[in-house]
Design an enzyme around this catalytic site. Structure first.
Site, PDB file in Angstrom:
ATOM      1  N   LYS A   1      48.911  36.304  43.274  1.00 17.07           N
ATOM      2  CA  LYS A   1      48.964  37.564  42.869  1.00 17.07           C
ATOM      3  C   LYS A   1      50.242  38.428  43.496  1.00 17.07           C
ATOM      4  O   LYS A   1      50.746  37.576  44.388  1.00 17.07           O
ATOM      5  CB  LYS A   1      47.647  38.387  43.300  1.00 17.07           C
ATOM      6  CG  LYS A   1      46.390  37.943  42.908  1.00 17.07           C
ATOM      7  CD  LYS A   1      45.196  38.885  43.074  1.00 17.07           C
ATOM      8  CE  LYS A   1      43.733  38.197  43.129  1.00 17.07           C
ATOM      9  NZ  LYS A   1      42.773  39.271  43.452  1.00 17.07           N
TER      10      LYS A   1
ATOM     11  N   TYR B   1      40.483  40.614  33.802  1.00 19.53           N
ATOM     12  CA  TYR B   1      39.360  41.156  34.451  1.00 19.53           C
ATOM     13  C   TYR B   1      38.179  42.006  33.655  1.00 19.53           C
ATOM     14  O   TYR B   1      37.836  43.004  34.363  1.00 19.53           O
ATOM     15  CB  TYR B   1      40.121  42.346  35.311  1.00 19.53           C
ATOM     16  CG  TYR B   1      40.873  41.796  36.479  1.00 19.53           C
ATOM     17  CD1 TYR B   1      40.215  40.819  37.290  1.00 19.53           C
ATOM     18  CD2 TYR B   1      42.046  42.040  36.864  1.00 19.53           C
ATOM     19  CE1 TYR B   1      40.793  40.156  38.581  1.00 19.53           C
ATOM     20  CE2 TYR B   1      42.873  41.662  37.965  1.00 19.53           C
ATOM     21  CZ  TYR B   1      41.973  40.485  38.709  1.00 19.53           C
ATOM     22  OH  TYR B   1      42.891  40.060  39.774  1.00 19.53           O
TER      23      TYR B   1
ATOM     24  N   PHE C   1      36.515  49.703  41.373  1.00 12.81           N
ATOM     25  CA  PHE C   1      38.078  49.130  41.883  1.00 12.81           C
ATOM     26  C   PHE C   1      38.759  48.625  40.582  1.00 12.81           C
ATOM     27  O   PHE C   1      39.895  48.116  40.505  1.00 12.81           O
ATOM     28  CB  PHE C   1      37.961  48.105  42.838  1.00 12.81           C
ATOM     29  CG  PHE C   1      36.792  46.720  42.519  1.00 12.81           C
ATOM     30  CD1 PHE C   1      37.206  46.029  41.585  1.00 12.81           C
ATOM     31  CD2 PHE C   1      35.616  46.855  42.845  1.00 12.81           C
ATOM     32  CE1 PHE C   1      36.461  44.953  41.340  1.00 12.81           C
ATOM     33  CE2 PHE C   1      34.533  45.935  42.502  1.00 12.81           C
ATOM     34  CZ  PHE C   1      34.991  44.874  41.936  1.00 12.81           C
TER      35      PHE C   1
ATOM     36  N   ARG D   1      37.665  27.502  45.545  1.00 15.00           N
ATOM     37  CA  ARG D   1      36.932  28.679  45.945  1.00 15.00           C
ATOM     38  C   ARG D   1      36.742  28.558  47.551  1.00 15.00           C
ATOM     39  O   ARG D   1      36.848  29.757  48.277  1.00 15.00           O
ATOM     40  CB  ARG D   1      35.592  28.692  45.559  1.00 15.00           C
ATOM     41  CG  ARG D   1      35.683  29.051  43.978  1.00 15.00           C
ATOM     42  CD  ARG D   1      36.059  30.502  43.555  1.00 15.00           C
ATOM     43  NE  ARG D   1      35.195  31.455  43.947  1.00 15.00           N
ATOM     44  CZ  ARG D   1      34.945  32.590  43.427  1.00 15.00           C
ATOM     45  NH1 ARG D   1      35.962  32.994  42.792  1.00 15.00           N
ATOM     46  NH2 ARG D   1      34.389  33.371  43.937  1.00 15.00           N
TER      47      ARG D   1
ATOM     48  N   THR E   1      35.782  36.986  49.130  1.00 14.53           N
ATOM     49  CA  THR E   1      36.609  38.075  47.999  1.00 14.53           C
ATOM     50  C   THR E   1      37.124  39.130  49.314  1.00 14.53           C
ATOM     51  O   THR E   1      38.312  39.500  49.291  1.00 14.53           O
ATOM     52  CB  THR E   1      35.662  38.667  47.246  1.00 14.53           C
ATOM     53  OG1 THR E   1      35.295  37.559  46.179  1.00 14.53           O
ATOM     54  CG2 THR E   1      36.328  39.727  46.432  1.00 14.53           C
TER      55      THR E   1
ATOM     56  N   ARG F   1      42.512  33.509  52.661  1.00 10.09           N
ATOM     57  CA  ARG F   1      42.261  34.943  52.812  1.00 10.09           C
ATOM     58  C   ARG F   1      41.961  34.992  54.365  1.00 10.09           C
ATOM     59  O   ARG F   1      42.357  36.208  54.809  1.00 10.09           O
ATOM     60  CB  ARG F   1      40.930  35.550  52.044  1.00 10.09           C
ATOM     61  CG  ARG F   1      41.445  35.441  50.546  1.00 10.09           C
ATOM     62  CD  ARG F   1      40.335  35.723  49.754  1.00 10.09           C
ATOM     63  NE  ARG F   1      40.786  36.117  48.246  1.00 10.09           N
ATOM     64  CZ  ARG F   1      39.829  35.946  47.060  1.00 10.09           C
ATOM     65  NH1 ARG F   1      38.606  35.697  47.488  1.00 10.09           N
ATOM     66  NH2 ARG F   1      40.270  36.220  45.991  1.00 10.09           N
TER      67      ARG F   1
ATOM     68  N   ASN G   1      44.179  40.645  47.962  1.00 16.65           N
ATOM     69  CA  ASN G   1      43.459  39.027  48.574  1.00 16.65           C
ATOM     70  C   ASN G   1      44.318  37.895  48.072  1.00 16.65           C
ATOM     71  O   ASN G   1      43.707  36.878  48.313  1.00 16.65           O
ATOM     72  CB  ASN G   1      42.050  39.060  48.652  1.00 16.65           C
ATOM     73  CG  ASN G   1      41.777  39.359  46.995  1.00 16.65           C
ATOM     74  OD1 ASN G   1      42.622  38.886  45.992  1.00 16.65           O
ATOM     75  ND2 ASN G   1      40.159  39.289  46.578  1.00 16.65           N
TER      76      ASN G   1
ATOM     77  N   HIS H   1      43.477  34.555  43.036  1.00 11.93           N
ATOM     78  CA  HIS H   1      42.528  34.700  42.384  1.00 11.93           C
ATOM     79  C   HIS H   1      41.989  33.207  42.190  1.00 11.93           C
ATOM     80  O   HIS H   1      42.937  32.317  41.663  1.00 11.93           O
ATOM     81  CB  HIS H   1      42.512  35.123  40.927  1.00 11.93           C
ATOM     82  CG  HIS H   1      41.599  35.027  39.882  1.00 11.93           C
ATOM     83  ND1 HIS H   1      40.364  35.761  39.753  1.00 11.93           N
ATOM     84  CD2 HIS H   1      41.485  34.132  38.955  1.00 11.93           C
ATOM     85  CE1 HIS H   1      39.677  35.199  38.744  1.00 11.93           C
ATOM     86  NE2 HIS H   1      40.237  34.036  38.337  1.00 11.93           N
TER      87      HIS H   1
ATOM     88  N   GLU I   1      39.581  31.049  31.222  1.00 10.27           N
ATOM     89  CA  GLU I   1      40.626  31.637  32.128  1.00 10.27           C
ATOM     90  C   GLU I   1      42.147  30.629  31.660  1.00 10.27           C
ATOM     91  O   GLU I   1      42.990  31.013  31.508  1.00 10.27           O
ATOM     92  CB  GLU I   1      40.400  31.537  33.528  1.00 10.27           C
ATOM     93  CG  GLU I   1      39.608  32.620  33.906  1.00 10.27           C
ATOM     94  CD  GLU I   1      39.017  32.905  35.330  1.00 10.27           C
ATOM     95  OE1 GLU I   1      38.577  34.058  35.602  1.00 10.27           O
ATOM     96  OE2 GLU I   1      39.448  31.951  36.018  1.00 10.27           O
TER      97      GLU I   1
HETATM   98  P1  CMP Z   1      39.658  38.057  42.382  1.00  9.06           P
HETATM   99  O1  CMP Z   1      39.508  36.908  42.794  1.00  9.06           O
HETATM  100  O2  CMP Z   1      41.102  38.192  41.660  1.00  9.06           O
HETATM  101  O3  CMP Z   1      38.379  38.909  41.185  1.00  9.06           O
HETATM  102  C1  CMP Z   1      38.176  40.161  41.207  1.00  9.06           C
HETATM  103  C2  CMP Z   1      38.983  41.046  42.035  1.00  9.06           C
HETATM  104  O4  CMP Z   1      38.228  42.094  42.298  1.00  9.06           O
HETATM  105  C3  CMP Z   1      38.800  40.455  43.583  1.00  9.06           C
HETATM  106  O5  CMP Z   1      39.724  39.267  43.415  1.00  9.06           O
HETATM  107  C4  CMP Z   1      39.221  41.592  44.458  1.00  9.06           C
HETATM  108  O6  CMP Z   1      40.501  41.750  44.415  1.00  9.06           O
HETATM  109  C5  CMP Z   1      38.490  42.616  43.527  1.00  9.06           C
HETATM  110  N1  CMP Z   1      37.159  43.139  44.249  1.00  9.06           N
HETATM  111  C6  CMP Z   1      36.109  42.525  44.189  1.00  9.06           C
HETATM  112  N2  CMP Z   1      35.183  43.313  44.616  1.00  9.06           N
HETATM  113  C7  CMP Z   1      35.864  44.346  45.277  1.00  9.06           C
HETATM  114  C8  CMP Z   1      35.402  45.319  46.254  1.00  9.06           C
HETATM  115  N3  CMP Z   1      34.188  45.612  46.804  1.00  9.06           N
HETATM  116  N4  CMP Z   1      36.604  46.181  46.704  1.00  9.06           N
HETATM  117  C9  CMP Z   1      37.569  46.097  46.276  1.00  9.06           C
HETATM  118  N5  CMP Z   1      38.058  44.981  45.384  1.00  9.06           N
HETATM  119  C10 CMP Z   1      37.097  44.105  45.180  1.00  9.06           C
END
Ligand code: CMP
Length: 155
Positions: free
Chosen positions: A11, A51, A59, A87, A93, A104, A114, A117, A128
């Site tokens: 990202k 998304y 969010f 993963r 996450t 992370r 974070n 993805h 995807e």
């Molecule tokens: P990603 O793996 O890109 O997939 C969805 C994204 O949503 C995740 O990484 C986070 O960046 C974001 N995300 C998911 N849950 C939360 C949360 N509770 N608060 C903030 N961001 C979130």
């Protein structure tokens, strides 16, 4: 287990911090091979498709805002158990819950920064990969792959 494919997106925060390829190299060192790589600026349409599953969540707008703010690097990785392996390497996450040693856990502090993805299941990975690489991937194998797979006994 035969080879599986997964999508990773480094990202904007990963590129802005100058650690995008350091992160990608972890996947390569683990044994996965790159079958597609692309640097791009994500537009709002693409972000909303990627998304879509999060639309309506508190969010969501921030997510779309962050991923469209600056370029990303998208890649498809291939290898045995690629989805679960990536993963686990990426970590939770919410980075404050991520294990030390995960990407992370080592480099991130908060959910909206974070860094990476990673696809969460075979169906998501397939859709995807189609979204991010509409022209397809590059199929090949490496001599070393037989030393990291149970498919072919090394001889
Ligand atoms: P990603 O793996 O890109 O997939 C969805 C994204 O949503 C995740 O990484 C986070 O960046 C974001 N995300 C998911 N849950 C939360 C949360 N509770 N608060 C903030 N961001 C979130």
């Amino acid at each position: 287990m035969s080879a599986e494919r997964t999508l990773v997106v480094l990202k904007p925060d990963a590129l802005q911090r100058g650690i995008a390829f350091e992160i990608l190299s972890r996947f390569e060192k683990r044994g996965l091979r790159f079958v597609a790589v692309r640097l791009l600026k994500v537009d709002r349409t693409m972000a909303e498709k990627h998304y879509a599953v999060h639309k309506g969540k508190f969010f969501y707008n921030d997510l779309v805002g962050v991923i469209t703010a600056s370029p990303v690097v998208a890649a498809v990785l291939e290898g045995p158990n690629a989805i679960a392996v990536v993963r686990a390497m990426v970590g939770s996450t919410r980075p404050h819950e991520a294990s030390e040693g995960s990407i992370r856990g080592d480099y991130a502090l908060v959910g909206l920064r974070n860094l990476v993805h990673a696809s969460d299941a075979p169906e998501t990975a397939a859709s995807e990969i189609r979204l991010w690489f509409p022209d397809g991937i590059v199929e090949y194998t490496r001599d070393i792959d037989r030393w990291m797979s149970e498919d072919k006994a090394p001889s």
